[in-house]
Design an enzyme around this catalytic site. Sequence first.
Site, PDB file in Angstrom:
ATOM      1  CG  ASP A   1      -2.133   0.819   1.158  1.00  0.00           C
ATOM      2  OD1 ASP A   1      -3.234   0.244   1.116  1.00  0.00           O
ATOM      3  OD2 ASP A   1      -2.009   2.066   1.105  1.00  0.00           O
TER       4      ASP A   1
ATOM      5  CG  ASP B   1       2.182   4.698  -6.868  1.00  0.00           C
ATOM      6  OD1 ASP B   1       1.140   4.185  -7.321  1.00  0.00           O
ATOM      7  OD2 ASP B   1       2.544   5.851  -7.151  1.00  0.00           O
ATOM      8  CB  VAL B   2      -1.005  -0.326  -7.526  1.00  0.00           C
ATOM      9  CG1 VAL B   2      -1.092  -1.138  -6.251  1.00  0.00           C
ATOM     10  CG2 VAL B   2      -2.054   0.780  -7.566  1.00  0.00           C
TER      11      VAL B   2
ATOM     12  CE1 TYR C   1     -13.780   3.409  -7.743  1.00  0.00           C
ATOM     13  CE2 TYR C   1     -16.088   2.934  -8.196  1.00  0.00           C
ATOM     14  CZ  TYR C   1     -14.921   2.671  -7.489  1.00  0.00           C
ATOM     15  OH  TYR C   1     -14.900   1.669  -6.533  1.00  0.00           O
TER      16      TYR C   1
ATOM     17  CE  LYS D   1     -12.678   0.105  -8.712  1.00  0.00           C
ATOM     18  NZ  LYS D   1     -11.647  -0.738  -8.073  1.00  0.00           N
TER      19      LYS D   1
ATOM     20  CB  THR E   1     -14.185   1.396   3.302  1.00  0.00           C
ATOM     21  OG1 THR E   1     -14.419   2.178   2.131  1.00  0.00           O
ATOM     22  CG2 THR E   1     -14.658  -0.030   3.099  1.00  0.00           C
TER      23      THR E   1
HETATM   24  P1  NAP Z   1      -9.973   2.535   1.056  1.00  0.00           P
HETATM   25  O1  NAP Z   1     -10.459   2.289   2.444  1.00  0.00           O
HETATM   26  O2  NAP Z   1      -9.775   3.929   0.597  1.00  0.00           O
HETATM   27  O3  NAP Z   1      -8.605   1.712   0.869  1.00  0.00           O
HETATM   28  C1  NAP Z   1      -7.862   1.801  -0.312  1.00  0.00           C
HETATM   29  C2  NAP Z   1      -6.396   1.689   0.025  1.00  0.00           C
HETATM   30  O4  NAP Z   1      -5.647   1.772  -1.209  1.00  0.00           O
HETATM   31  C3  NAP Z   1      -5.892   2.826   0.931  1.00  0.00           C
HETATM   32  O5  NAP Z   1      -5.000   2.353   1.910  1.00  0.00           O
HETATM   33  C4  NAP Z   1      -5.176   3.737  -0.062  1.00  0.00           C
HETATM   34  O6  NAP Z   1      -4.179   4.525   0.522  1.00  0.00           O
HETATM   35  C5  NAP Z   1      -4.582   2.693  -0.993  1.00  0.00           C
HETATM   36  N1  NAP Z   1      -4.111   3.271  -2.254  1.00  0.00           N
HETATM   37  C6  NAP Z   1      -4.609   4.342  -2.951  1.00  0.00           C
HETATM   38  N2  NAP Z   1      -3.868   4.587  -4.021  1.00  0.00           N
HETATM   39  C7  NAP Z   1      -2.865   3.653  -4.037  1.00  0.00           C
HETATM   40  C8  NAP Z   1      -1.777   3.399  -4.884  1.00  0.00           C
HETATM   41  N3  NAP Z   1      -1.517   4.178  -5.970  1.00  0.00           N
HETATM   42  N4  NAP Z   1      -0.950   2.364  -4.605  1.00  0.00           N
HETATM   43  C9  NAP Z   1      -1.171   1.601  -3.514  1.00  0.00           C
HETATM   44  N5  NAP Z   1      -2.178   1.794  -2.647  1.00  0.00           N
HETATM   45  C10 NAP Z   1      -3.018   2.818  -2.908  1.00  0.00           C
HETATM   46  O7  NAP Z   1     -10.937   1.878  -0.021  1.00  0.00           O
HETATM   47  P2  NAP Z   1     -11.948   0.628   0.050  1.00  0.00           P
HETATM   48  O8  NAP Z   1     -13.303   1.167   0.145  1.00  0.00           O
HETATM   49  O9  NAP Z   1     -11.475  -0.409   1.007  1.00  0.00           O
HETATM   50  O10 NAP Z   1     -11.788   0.099  -1.451  1.00  0.00           O
HETATM   51  C11 NAP Z   1     -10.969  -1.025  -1.792  1.00  0.00           C
HETATM   52  C12 NAP Z   1     -11.290  -1.404  -3.228  1.00  0.00           C
HETATM   53  O11 NAP Z   1     -12.670  -1.750  -3.326  1.00  0.00           O
HETATM   54  C13 NAP Z   1     -11.064  -0.275  -4.230  1.00  0.00           C
HETATM   55  O12 NAP Z   1     -10.533  -0.817  -5.438  1.00  0.00           O
HETATM   56  C14 NAP Z   1     -12.444   0.274  -4.458  1.00  0.00           C
HETATM   57  O13 NAP Z   1     -12.572   0.900  -5.697  1.00  0.00           O
HETATM   58  C15 NAP Z   1     -13.265  -0.991  -4.354  1.00  0.00           C
HETATM   59  N6  NAP Z   1     -14.675  -0.763  -4.032  1.00  0.00           N
HETATM   60  C16 NAP Z   1     -15.027  -0.144  -2.875  1.00  0.00           C
HETATM   61  C17 NAP Z   1     -16.389   0.055  -2.606  1.00  0.00           C
HETATM   62  C18 NAP Z   1     -16.861   0.712  -1.352  1.00  0.00           C
HETATM   63  O14 NAP Z   1     -18.072   1.001  -1.261  1.00  0.00           O
HETATM   64  N7  NAP Z   1     -16.012   0.974  -0.358  1.00  0.00           N
HETATM   65  C19 NAP Z   1     -17.345  -0.373  -3.518  1.00  0.00           C
HETATM   66  C20 NAP Z   1     -16.943  -0.989  -4.684  1.00  0.00           C
HETATM   67  C21 NAP Z   1     -15.603  -1.191  -4.930  1.00  0.00           C
HETATM   68  P3  NAP Z   1      -4.600   6.027   0.983  1.00  0.00           P
HETATM   69  O15 NAP Z   1      -5.617   5.869   2.046  1.00  0.00           O
HETATM   70  O16 NAP Z   1      -3.302   6.606   1.490  1.00  0.00           O
HETATM   71  O17 NAP Z   1      -5.133   6.701  -0.242  1.00  0.00           O
END
Ligand code: NAP
Length: 263
Positions: free
Chosen positions: A37, A63-64, A159, A163, A196
């Site tokens: 991460d 950084d992905v 977004y 996706k 989240t």
């Molecule tokens: P989250 O809590 O924001 O966690 C995402 C993590 O990825 C954070 O630690 C973030 O770091 C990190 N990140 C961001 N940019 C990055 C990069 N360039 N390289 C490496 N790490 C990076 O999000 P989440 O809600 O758990 O989401 C996880 C996944 O599920 C995502 O792909 C999201 O699109 C997908 N998703 C989420 C939801 C939802 O409702 N939550 C719904 C559908 C899909 P920082 O915090 O420092 O930015």
Amino acid sequence: MYDVSGKVALVTGGASGIGAETARLLAAKGAAVAIADINAEAGAANAKDINAAGGEAVYLPLDVSSESAWEATMAAVLEKFGGLHILVNGAGIELVRKIADTSLADFQKVMAVNLDGVFLGIKYAMTAMRDTKQGPGGGSIINISSVAGIQGHMRQIAYAGSKGGVRLMTKAAAAEAAQYGYDVRVNSVHPGTIETPMVQGMIAHRDEAGQKAAIEKIRQMHPIGRLGQPIDIANAILFLASDASGFMTGSEVVVDGGMTATG
Ligand code: NAP
């Protein structure tokens, strides 16, 4: 429920939200977990908690969107654990903005993390998995897409586009891996709205009453009557990571409380 003992897992986005919960669950079910991460503090804290709870985890900075960073991270995983069985491409960023207000730079930033990041993860993991002795279920790559990768969502051109790309990259990678006999499965997971920091960030600009109203509106979009929790998604990922899903590849697993079932 499902066992991943003896497997090595790399979880991007493993510092927060869905990725953090997934790292904890995979470790609790026996996997050695590399948390990758950009958030070093939270990533290291999650690894520490997992180790304190008797699991095995390490934090690796990643950084992905950077290919050289992927090379370094994958080399570190292979050196530390000797192979790779599971990749969860969980890192992602959200952007809610009208098309007219979305700059090309905004669009490209979302693509760099959500699309380039998943492409690079698939590329480096597939090679590492081919070089690792796998169990009966084969290596497993799990890409976190979204319901926004299946149906249109307003003010989410970047977004949703990213996706949708993740959804079809999953199928392309699954078909190619099977065709060439790589012993690697690739599936996507499509969460509805999950509580989240990402979702909290989307409503943070509102006052307290506005946030309550927004959550209620989102809740009503889920026929099951609640928002999802990270564990709801982690459970599906655990199944896809385990040998129990050994006949699944190229599948899209929707975990959305019925959101897409009702259009
Ligand atoms: P989250 O809590 O924001 O966690 C995402 C993590 O990825 C954070 O630690 C973030 O770091 C990190 N990140 C961001 N940019 C990055 C990069 N360039 N390289 C490496 N790490 C990076 O999000 P989440 O809600 O758990 O989401 C996880 C996944 O599920 C995502 O792909 C999201 O699109 C997908 N998703 C989420 C939801 C939802 O409702 N939550 C719904 C559908 C899909 P920082 O915090 O420092 O930015």
